[in-house]
Scaffold this motif. Structure first.
Motif, PDB file in Angstrom:
ATOM      1  N   ALA A   1       0.822  -1.214   0.000  1.00 51.38           N
ATOM      2  CA  ALA A   1       0.000   0.000   0.000  1.00 51.38           C
ATOM      3  C   ALA A   1       0.855   1.263   0.000  1.00 51.38           C
ATOM      4  N   ASN A   2       2.081   1.160   0.508  1.00 44.33           N
ATOM      5  CA  ASN A   2       2.960   2.337   0.590  1.00 44.33           C
ATOM      6  C   ASN A   2       4.356   1.969   0.094  1.00 44.33           C
ATOM      7  N   PRO A   3       4.511   1.806  -1.213  1.00 46.55           N
ATOM      8  CA  PRO A   3       5.817   1.419  -1.770  1.00 46.55           C
ATOM      9  C   PRO A   3       6.757   2.621  -1.881  1.00 46.55           C
ATOM     10  N   TYR A   4       7.093   3.208  -0.738  1.00 43.03           N
ATOM     11  CA  TYR A   4       7.862   4.457  -0.766  1.00 43.03           C
ATOM     12  C   TYR A   4       9.302   4.251  -1.217  1.00 43.03           C
ATOM     13  N   HIS A   5       9.740   2.973  -1.320  1.00 41.48           N
ATOM     14  CA  HIS A   5      11.073   2.737  -1.878  1.00 41.48           C
ATOM     15  C   HIS A   5      11.175   3.237  -3.325  1.00 41.48           C
ATOM     16  N   ILE A   6      10.026   3.297  -4.021  1.00 43.25           N
ATOM     17  CA  ILE A   6      10.035   3.783  -5.405  1.00 43.25           C
ATOM     18  C   ILE A   6      10.349   5.278  -5.451  1.00 43.25           C
ATOM     19  N   SER A   7       9.654   6.050  -4.611  1.00 46.14           N
ATOM     20  CA  SER A   7       9.899   7.499  -4.600  1.00 46.14           C
ATOM     21  C   SER A   7      11.291   7.820  -4.066  1.00 46.14           C
ATOM     22  N   VAL A   8      11.776   7.032  -3.097  1.00 45.54           N
ATOM     23  CA  VAL A   8      13.135   7.235  -2.576  1.00 45.54           C
ATOM     24  C   VAL A   8      14.162   6.989  -3.682  1.00 45.54           C
ATOM     25  N   THR A   9      13.960   5.920  -4.441  1.00 48.18           N
ATOM     26  CA  THR A   9      14.851   5.624  -5.553  1.00 48.18           C
ATOM     27  C   THR A   9      14.817   6.740  -6.585  1.00 48.18           C
ATOM     28  N   ARG A  10      13.629   7.242  -6.856  1.00 48.37           N
ATOM     29  CA  ARG A  10      13.501   8.311  -7.857  1.00 48.37           C
ATOM     30  C   ARG A  10      14.266   9.559  -7.414  1.00 48.37           C
ATOM     31  N   VAL A  11      14.187   9.909  -6.153  1.00 53.92           N
ATOM     32  CA  VAL A  11      14.864  11.113  -5.657  1.00 53.92           C
ATOM     33  C   VAL A  11      16.376  10.972  -5.740  1.00 53.92           C
ATOM     34  N   HIS A  12      16.904   9.807  -5.355  1.00 55.06           N
ATOM     35  CA  HIS A  12      18.349   9.648  -5.236  1.00 55.06           C
ATOM     36  C   HIS A  12      19.033   9.158  -6.513  1.00 55.06           C
ATOM     37  N   LEU A  13      18.302   8.437  -7.350  1.00 54.85           N
ATOM     38  CA  LEU A  13      18.955   7.789  -8.490  1.00 54.85           C
ATOM     39  C   LEU A  13      18.422   8.212  -9.852  1.00 54.85           C
ATOM     40  N   ALA A  14      17.416   9.080  -9.872  1.00 56.00           N
ATOM     41  CA  ALA A  14      16.791   9.405 -11.152  1.00 56.00           C
ATOM     42  C   ALA A  14      17.768  10.026 -12.136  1.00 56.00           C
ATOM     43  N   HIS A  15      18.641  10.889 -11.678  1.00 52.90           N
ATOM     44  CA  HIS A  15      19.547  11.556 -12.609  1.00 52.90           C
ATOM     45  C   HIS A  15      21.001  11.534 -12.134  1.00 52.90           C
ATOM     46  N   ASN A  16      21.224  11.676 -10.850  1.00 48.77           N
ATOM     47  CA  ASN A  16      22.596  11.825 -10.364  1.00 48.77           C
ATOM     48  C   ASN A  16      23.116  10.527  -9.762  1.00 48.77           C
ATOM     49  N   THR A  17      23.654   9.659 -10.601  1.00 46.68           N
ATOM     50  CA  THR A  17      24.217   8.401 -10.113  1.00 46.68           C
ATOM     51  C   THR A  17      25.736   8.481  -9.951  1.00 46.68           C
ATOM     52  N   ALA A  18      26.319   9.638 -10.242  1.00 44.50           N
ATOM     53  CA  ALA A  18      27.775   9.783 -10.188  1.00 44.50           C
ATOM     54  C   ALA A  18      28.375   9.419  -8.831  1.00 44.50           C
ATOM     55  N   PRO A  19      27.777   9.805  -7.700  1.00 40.97           N
ATOM     56  CA  PRO A  19      28.399   9.466  -6.405  1.00 40.97           C
ATOM     57  C   PRO A  19      28.498   7.967  -6.145  1.00 40.97           C
ATOM     58  N   TYR A  20      27.640   7.186  -6.782  1.00 40.94           N
ATOM     59  CA  TYR A  20      27.598   5.746  -6.513  1.00 40.94           C
ATOM     60  C   TYR A  20      28.346   4.942  -7.571  1.00 40.94           C
ATOM     61  N   TYR A  21      28.743   5.610  -8.654  1.00 42.87           N
ATOM     62  CA  TYR A  21      29.332   4.869  -9.761  1.00 42.87           C
ATOM     63  C   TYR A  21      30.657   4.182  -9.419  1.00 42.87           C
TER      64      TYR A  21
END
Length: 436
Positions: A57-77
């Motif tokens: 009912a509350n899949p907030y992992h999706i919105s968390v992923t969108r905030v952190h990984l949607a465009h800026n993946t450089a820190p984790y690369y």
């Protein structure tokens, strides 16, 4: 066959109404209380009978992923890149000038992806724990297996009778066993992170920067039992289609040198960075072509939550599952020249034309390319997935020679429901790369 008119096809447990390419905008602009992705996914996988209903009912992992990984993946690369390198080298265990062959198939690829993804999802040391990797890599298959079994039973047996499980799901060992084992492995880590938060507040010197910590920082849930399903569901969508790419590479050796020249030149000049991946246009094109040919036959599935009339007057009854014909869209001869023929430079050439270059990248989201969806529900992790795919392909090109065993060719893909899966029984032979 249907010339743009809607038609109905059977899927596991329900029917799907396949609407035309022209209805993409209707799906894009529809609200979640009109056409629901979450409810369609629940019906398809029966997740609400296997996972705590509060998580669904509350899949907030999706919105968390969108905030952190949607465009800026450089820190984790850098961490993800290093994990890809070390995992390939460890699993294949081939030395320089060693002409011994090693075979690798879908299990090897899944482990590479799983370790690399979990470097971002749960961090060290758990991302290299064999027990965790086994659970995380197997979870996708566990969900699929248990979900298929659940579709074979009447709804009154599958429906949730208690807060924990349904009659049938209680007898299915796979998902419940995986969740229990995952809780045990995560428990001490999560408790330690909450202890650090209690002692130091929101920031401390060696605070982890991974999906697990992002979920904790949301402060929506506070126990291992509550947080674990979100991490497993994040892993569920992280297993992607690189095995298809490996099979195409082995089947078409005439393109290896061309791709290697690009990889060698870019890496020699710029090194292994997130920005470097963006400069590998031919590698990107090769992977887009795989998605173009081996993606879903139908995608963007939604469930109608109320009676709905589309822009052209098409009426959709409440409860109907709606999808678009991805196979047809990706092979539209009015958009792509000779669309059924494998052309790994197709999208490289389209980008070089200089017109809307961004539309032809692997992370693109548009009406002619639906590998990662379309609209507000487009896959938020596609930028991380694209970096993973390109790094894996580039590293194989730089480090190994690959081919099928003598007399073998690329196997036909396995079509399952609306998906396409590389044959898990087939392996590819690896050698250390020889001098060109």
């Amino acid at each position: 066959k249907y010339k743009g008119a809607p038609f109905r096809v059977p899927a596991l447990g329900h029917w799907i109404v396949v609407v035309s390419h022209h209805h993409l905008k209707d799906i894009k602009v529809a609200t979640d209380d009109e056409l629901s992705l979450v409810e369609a996914s629940n019906d398809f996988l029966n997740l609400n009978y296997m996972i705590d209903s509060k998580v669904i009912a509350n899949p907030y992992h999706i919105s968390v992923t969108r905030v952190h990984l949607a465009h800026n993946t450089a820190p984790y690369y850098p961490d993800m890149r290093d994990k890809i390198f070390t995992t390939f080298d460890e699993l294949l265990n081939l030395r320089d000038n060693d002409r011994v062959e090693k075979c690798a198939g879908i299990k090897t690829i899944w482990e590479v992806i799983c370790r690399a993804s979990n470097r971002v999802f749960v961090g060290l040391p758990l991302c290299q724990d064999p027990d965790w990797i086994e659970i995380a890599s197997r979870f996708t298959m566990d969900v699929a297996t248990d979900g298929i079994i659940l579709t074979m039973f009447p709804k009154f047996l599958s429906c949730r009778l208690t807060s924990s499980a349904s009659v049938v799901s209680k007898m299915l060992p796979n998902v419940h066993t995986s969740v229990k084992c995952a809780i045990k492995l995560l428990d001490s880590i999560i408790k330690e992170r909450f202890r650090c938060m209690g002692e130091h507040g929101n920031e401390w010197s060696d605070k982890p920067n991974d999906t697990l910590q992002w979920l904790i920082d949301e402060r929506q849930e506070f126990t291992t039992k509550q947080l674990t399903p979100h991490i497993l569901l994040t892993n569920l969508v992280a297993i992607h289609t690189f095995t298809h790419a490996l099979f195409y590479l082995a089947a078409h050796p005439q393109y290896v040198q061309l791709l290697r020249e690009e990889v060698d030149g870019v890496i020699e000049e710029h090194g292994w960075t997130k920005e470097t991946m963006a400069q590998m246009w031919k590698v990107d094109s090769f992977l887009v072509e795989i998605e173009h040919l081996e993606g879903f036959t139908a995608s963007m599935q939604r469930k109608a939550m109320k009676d709905l009339t589309l822009s052209d007057g098409t009426f959709i009854l409440k409860g109907t599952h709606v999808s678009v014909p991805t196979y047809v869209i990706h092979r539209d001869s009015t958009v792509y020249e000779d669309p059924d023929t494998f052309d790994p430079l197709r999208f490289y050439k389209l980008r070089n034309d200089g017109k809307e270059s961004a539309r032809h990248q692997i992370v693109a989201v548009n009406q002619n390319y639906l590998a990662f969806g379309y609209g507000k529900h487009a896959c938020p992790g596609r930028f991380l997935a694209a970096d993973e795919l390109k790094t894996m392909l580039a590293y194989i090109l730089m480090s190994y020679d690959v081919k099928f065993a003598e007399g073998n060719t690329r196997p036909n893909s396995i079509k399952w429901d609306t998906g396409s899966m590389a044959d898990p029984t087939v392996e590819v032979m690896f050698w250390k790369r020889t001098c060109d």
